[in-house]
Scaffold this motif. Structure first.
Motif, PDB file in Angstrom:
ATOM      1  N   UNK A 178      33.831  37.918  53.929  1.00 11.22           N
ATOM      2  CA  UNK A 178      35.562  38.566  53.487  1.00 11.22           C
ATOM      3  C   UNK A 178      35.125  39.480  52.494  1.00 11.22           C
ATOM      4  N   UNK A 179      36.050  40.669  52.668  1.00 10.20           N
ATOM      5  CA  UNK A 179      35.755  42.069  51.384  1.00 10.20           C
ATOM      6  C   UNK A 179      37.598  41.882  50.933  1.00 10.20           C
ATOM      7  N   UNK A 180      37.983  40.368  49.740  1.00  6.46           N
ATOM      8  CA  UNK A 180      39.315  40.194  49.718  1.00  6.46           C
ATOM      9  C   UNK A 180      39.656  41.713  49.398  1.00  6.46           C
ATOM     10  N   UNK A 181      41.180  42.227  49.676  1.00  7.49           N
ATOM     11  CA  UNK A 181      41.624  43.183  49.301  1.00  7.49           C
ATOM     12  C   UNK A 181      42.052  43.555  47.782  1.00  7.49           C
ATOM     13  N   UNK A 182      42.376  44.432  47.329  1.00  5.92           N
ATOM     14  CA  UNK A 182      42.543  45.343  46.519  1.00  5.92           C
ATOM     15  C   UNK A 182      44.117  44.299  46.071  1.00  5.92           C
ATOM     16  N   UNK A 183      43.798  43.912  44.860  1.00  8.32           N
ATOM     17  CA  UNK A 183      45.705  43.530  44.384  1.00  8.32           C
ATOM     18  C   UNK A 183      45.637  41.754  44.990  1.00  8.32           C
ATOM     19  N   UNK A 184      44.931  41.256  46.014  1.00 11.47           N
ATOM     20  CA  UNK A 184      45.619  39.926  46.369  1.00 11.47           C
ATOM     21  C   UNK A 184      45.558  38.601  45.776  1.00 11.47           C
ATOM     22  N   UNK A 185      43.927  39.084  44.901  1.00 13.00           N
ATOM     23  CA  UNK A 185      43.988  37.946  43.826  1.00 13.00           C
ATOM     24  C   UNK A 185      46.333  37.932  42.545  1.00 13.00           C
ATOM     25  N   UNK A 186      46.835  38.773  42.827  1.00 15.66           N
ATOM     26  CA  UNK A 186      47.602  38.936  42.228  1.00 15.66           C
ATOM     27  C   UNK A 186      48.754  38.092  42.874  1.00 15.66           C
ATOM     28  N   UNK A 187      49.293  37.923  44.099  1.00 19.96           N
ATOM     29  CA  UNK A 187      49.798  37.453  44.923  1.00 19.96           C
ATOM     30  C   UNK A 187      49.598  36.126  45.089  1.00 19.96           C
ATOM     31  N   UNK A 188      48.112  35.320  45.515  1.00 17.67           N
ATOM     32  CA  UNK A 188      47.823  34.670  46.366  1.00 17.67           C
ATOM     33  C   UNK A 188      46.995  33.812  45.531  1.00 17.67           C
ATOM     34  N   UNK A 189      46.666  32.329  44.894  1.00 18.60           N
ATOM     35  CA  UNK A 189      45.607  31.536  44.655  1.00 18.60           C
ATOM     36  C   UNK A 189      44.891  31.575  44.820  1.00 18.60           C
ATOM     37  N   UNK A 190      44.134  31.950  44.672  1.00 16.91           N
ATOM     38  CA  UNK A 190      42.589  32.102  44.862  1.00 16.91           C
ATOM     39  C   UNK A 190      42.151  31.166  44.637  1.00 16.91           C
ATOM     40  N   UNK A 191      42.132  30.005  43.858  1.00 16.26           N
ATOM     41  CA  UNK A 191      41.326  28.826  43.508  1.00 16.26           C
ATOM     42  C   UNK A 191      42.219  27.860  44.585  1.00 16.26           C
ATOM     43  N   UNK A 192      43.478  28.059  44.753  1.00 20.07           N
ATOM     44  CA  UNK A 192      43.708  26.714  45.753  1.00 20.07           C
ATOM     45  C   UNK A 192      43.160  26.875  47.347  1.00 20.07           C
ATOM     46  N   UNK A 193      42.884  28.035  47.555  1.00 20.55           N
ATOM     47  CA  UNK A 193      42.858  28.498  48.901  1.00 20.55           C
ATOM     48  C   UNK A 193      40.622  28.092  48.923  1.00 20.55           C
ATOM     49  N   UNK A 194      40.162  27.998  47.658  1.00 19.62           N
ATOM     50  CA  UNK A 194      39.103  27.784  47.847  1.00 19.62           C
ATOM     51  C   UNK A 194      39.129  25.865  47.965  1.00 19.62           C
ATOM     52  N   UNK A 195      39.427  25.088  47.091  1.00 15.86           N
ATOM     53  CA  UNK A 195      40.111  23.879  47.554  1.00 15.86           C
ATOM     54  C   UNK A 195      40.685  23.651  48.662  1.00 15.86           C
TER      55      UNK A 195
ATOM     56  N   UNK B 282      40.343  25.465  51.715  1.00 13.63           N
ATOM     57  CA  UNK B 282      39.145  25.557  52.480  1.00 13.63           C
ATOM     58  C   UNK B 282      37.856  24.497  52.861  1.00 13.63           C
ATOM     59  N   UNK B 283      38.105  24.157  51.447  1.00 12.29           N
ATOM     60  CA  UNK B 283      36.857  23.786  51.815  1.00 12.29           C
ATOM     61  C   UNK B 283      37.495  21.834  52.203  1.00 12.29           C
ATOM     62  N   UNK B 284      38.585  21.669  51.786  1.00 12.92           N
ATOM     63  CA  UNK B 284      39.028  19.765  52.846  1.00 12.92           C
ATOM     64  C   UNK B 284      38.676  20.593  54.191  1.00 12.92           C
ATOM     65  N   UNK B 285      39.275  21.788  54.935  1.00 19.09           N
ATOM     66  CA  UNK B 285      38.891  21.585  56.394  1.00 19.09           C
ATOM     67  C   UNK B 285      37.803  21.971  57.234  1.00 19.09           C
ATOM     68  N   UNK B 286      36.789  22.839  56.176  1.00 16.95           N
ATOM     69  CA  UNK B 286      35.526  23.158  56.505  1.00 16.95           C
ATOM     70  C   UNK B 286      35.009  20.949  56.089  1.00 16.95           C
ATOM     71  N   UNK B 287      35.001  20.550  55.768  1.00 17.41           N
ATOM     72  CA  UNK B 287      35.035  18.694  55.436  1.00 17.41           C
ATOM     73  C   UNK B 287      35.229  18.151  56.943  1.00 17.41           C
ATOM     74  N   UNK B 288      36.337  18.388  57.294  1.00 17.48           N
ATOM     75  CA  UNK B 288      36.949  18.281  58.870  1.00 17.48           C
ATOM     76  C   UNK B 288      36.273  18.842  60.150  1.00 17.48           C
ATOM     77  N   UNK B 289      35.794  19.517  60.141  1.00 16.10           N
ATOM     78  CA  UNK B 289      35.521  20.169  60.853  1.00 16.10           C
ATOM     79  C   UNK B 289      36.779  21.187  61.592  1.00 16.10           C
TER      80      UNK B 289
END
Length: 319
Positions: free
Chosen positions: A63-80, A82-89
């Motif tokens: 995924x190439x993130x859209x320009x400027x999306x980090x200004x209104x999306x919490x990317x560190x929270x997404x990482x955290x 999404x990893x939970x969802x990966x952990x539970x399959x």
């Protein structure tokens, strides 16, 4: 030996450069001087760009993130989250995540089918599978890093547009009035929160006949679970009977009118949120031709629930 790369003709040079830059930051690729042999465009996504990339004979979703999306999306929270969802399959395994910009590399789910609207509308089995996935992560006992409050987000977008003195759709005052009625109802009857995806459009669902996956967790946060079901009902263009079936499969029992009303309220709230979001994209420099019709469709669909009385009936259950 010469390394040949097969690239979709629709992939721009800018995106090819971005893909290679992202891949160069993946430690396991850098360590073994991994070779890219294919780049294909993946469907879906308004703000990001998604590609199927073959590296050393193994396929990945980049995924190439859209320009400027980090200004209104919490990317560190997404990482955290999404990893939970990966952990539970439920989510694809994450290989690399850029917490600053939101670029991501996941293991591509091979031999999978990307779902579309007809799959949900014409196959009750997919609705049942989706209901069970919703139930699995809503009740997983984990908590996401932050809350996603659609009402709060809607007011953030509205206030930003007011500051910019940016025009919204004709009749938006009525929409805001209904948003405030929903806020009053939820203030009176607070809803329990759970981990939620918040944007489960049809193309975010993958089926490989072994598992049923929900990907793209950038809007994930703790929210009331019915928002997810209402969002899927919208995206899959479900009929009222199909909506009730989805709820019955989710709860594993017959449903009450109050529970169905909560789905209707969240359908309205979902479309209202993305209505203002679409106009916000234009206000921040995105294409008017792309986002204005998208937002208008959301607006008209939300207001239909007002005009046909469905929203009023649903809100009456919370008075």
């Amino acid at each position: 030996m010469e390394n040949k790369i097969v690239v979709d003709s629709s992939v721009s040079l800018e995106h090819i450069g971005s893909i290679f830059e992202i891949l160069s930051k993946v430690p396991e690729f850098a360590e073994k001087n991994a070779q890219v042999t294919g780049i294909e465009v993946l469907p879906g996504g308004l703000t990001n760009y998604n590609f199927k990339v073959t590296v050393d004979g193994v396929t990945y979703a980049v995924r190439v993130a859209g320009p400027g999306t980090n200004e209104y999306l919490d990317r560190p929270a997404e990482k955290y989250n999404a990893q939970i969802m990966s952990d539970i399959g439920i989510n694809a395994p994450i290989i690399y995540y850029d917490e600053v910009y939101g670029h991501q590399v996941c293991k591509y789910i091979d031999d999978c089918k990307t779902l579309h609207i007809p799959d949900f509308k014409e196959n009750a089995e997919y609705l049942s599978k989706a209901a069970k996935v919703f139930r699995k992560y809503h009740t997983c006992g984990r908590s996401f890093k932050a809350d996603f409050n659609p009402l709060k987000e809607t007011y953030v977008y509205i206030n930003y547009l007011k500051e910019k003195n940016f025009a919204v759709y004709e009749g938006a005052d009525k929409m805001l009035e209904k948003v405030e009625e929903i806020k009053a109802a939820f203030d009176k009857y607070p809803q329990e929160l759970a981990p939620c995806h918040n944007d489960p459009l049809c193309e975010n669902w993958l089926d490989d006949n072994k598992g049923f996956y929900l990907i793209d967790w950038e809007y994930a946060g703790n929210n009331q679970p019915m928002f997810d079901l209402g969002a899927l009902a919208i995206e899959a263009e479900l009929s009222p009977d199909q909506e009730r079936f989805l709820l019955k499969e989710y709860f594993g029992r017959d449903i009450t009118e109050k529970e169905y009303g909560l789905l209707i309220i969240n359908r309205f709230l979902c479309d209202a949120l993305w209505t203002y979001w679409a106009v916000l994209q234009i206000a921040t420099g995105k294409s008017h031709d792309d986002y204005w019709p998208y937002g208008l469709n959301r607006f008209n669909r939300a207001m239909e629930l007002v005009h046909n009385g469905a929203l009023g009936k649903a809100l009456a259950e919370f008075k």
